[in-house]
Design a protein around this motif. Sequence first.
Motif, PDB file in Angstrom:
ATOM      1  N   GLU A   1      13.026  33.023  51.502  1.00 49.23           N
ATOM      2  CA  GLU A   1      14.029  34.084  51.641  1.00 49.23           C
ATOM      3  C   GLU A   1      15.442  33.505  51.592  1.00 49.23           C
ATOM      4  OE1 GLU A   1      11.697  37.351  54.419  1.00 49.23           O
ATOM      5  OE2 GLU A   1      12.658  35.640  55.388  1.00 49.23           O
ATOM      6  N   ILE A   2      15.630  32.359  52.239  1.00 47.26           N
ATOM      7  CA  ILE A   2      16.941  31.708  52.246  1.00 47.26           C
ATOM      8  C   ILE A   2      17.306  31.262  50.839  1.00 47.26           C
ATOM      9  CG2 ILE A   2      18.234  29.701  53.083  1.00 47.26           C
ATOM     10  CD1 ILE A   2      16.489  29.932  55.680  1.00 47.26           C
ATOM     11  N   ARG A   3      16.344  30.678  50.133  1.00 51.10           N
ATOM     12  CA  ARG A   3      16.595  30.221  48.760  1.00 51.10           C
ATOM     13  C   ARG A   3      17.017  31.394  47.876  1.00 51.10           C
ATOM     14  NH1 ARG A   3      12.078  28.409  48.078  1.00 51.10           N
ATOM     15  NH2 ARG A   3      12.395  26.290  48.766  1.00 51.10           N
ATOM     16  N   ARG A   4      16.283  32.516  48.008  1.00 55.96           N
ATOM     17  CA  ARG A   4      16.626  33.703  47.221  1.00 55.96           C
ATOM     18  C   ARG A   4      18.013  34.219  47.584  1.00 55.96           C
ATOM     19  NH1 ARG A   4      11.105  34.939  47.948  1.00 55.96           N
ATOM     20  NH2 ARG A   4      11.585  36.262  49.719  1.00 55.96           N
ATOM     21  N   ALA A   5      18.338  34.228  48.874  1.00 52.93           N
ATOM     22  CA  ALA A   5      19.656  34.707  49.306  1.00 52.93           C
ATOM     23  C   ALA A   5      20.763  33.810  48.758  1.00 52.93           C
ATOM     24  CB  ALA A   5      19.724  34.766  50.828  1.00 52.93           C
ATOM     25  N   LEU A   6      20.559  32.497  48.791  1.00 48.30           N
ATOM     26  CA  LEU A   6      21.574  31.569  48.285  1.00 48.30           C
ATOM     27  C   LEU A   6      21.704  31.680  46.769  1.00 48.30           C
ATOM     28  CD1 LEU A   6      20.820  28.413  50.455  1.00 48.30           C
ATOM     29  CD2 LEU A   6      22.712  30.025  50.723  1.00 48.30           C
ATOM     30  N   ASN A   7      20.580  31.792  46.060  1.00 42.10           N
ATOM     31  CA  ASN A   7      20.615  31.934  44.605  1.00 42.10           C
ATOM     32  C   ASN A   7      21.192  33.287  44.202  1.00 42.10           C
ATOM     33  OD1 ASN A   7      19.550  29.417  44.132  1.00 42.10           O
ATOM     34  ND2 ASN A   7      17.448  30.147  44.059  1.00 42.10           N
TER      35      ASN A   7
END
Length: 138
Positions: free
Chosen positions: A67-73
């Motif tokens: 979820e964090i990776r998606r939010a950052l991307n």
Amino acid sequence: MADDPRYAIGDLADLGGVSRRTVRYYVQEGLLPEPYGVGRGNHYGPEHLEHLVKVKSLQEAGRTLDEIRRALNHKSRPHAEQPPELERSVWRRITLGPGVELNVAAHVRLPSPGKLTELAAWCRNHFPANPREEDDDA
């Protein structure tokens, strides 16, 4: 950038409240940008610390690394390419009787086991397993 501080991996880890291993893992997983330089001369800048603090705060808020990776991307891509973000939530599923379930959001406190047993008995009484049996009695 000439006046910006440079951090060795240990300094970045200490400032971010994580281990060196975690910093390396976050870089490997794409949660942190690659360090500047190569080999023993590599270093990190203020943007790395900013990313690290953001990742850690999202993780402490209960977000998964995916979820964090998606939010950052999501924030780093142009607006036109961003897919709609789906909201996820965690629910508990409690079977109260044949064909009858209770779905409760994870943040909602469940009643006592005794009250759930009473509810299950009420459901079994008012939602018969075979509804056709009730129609035949009418």
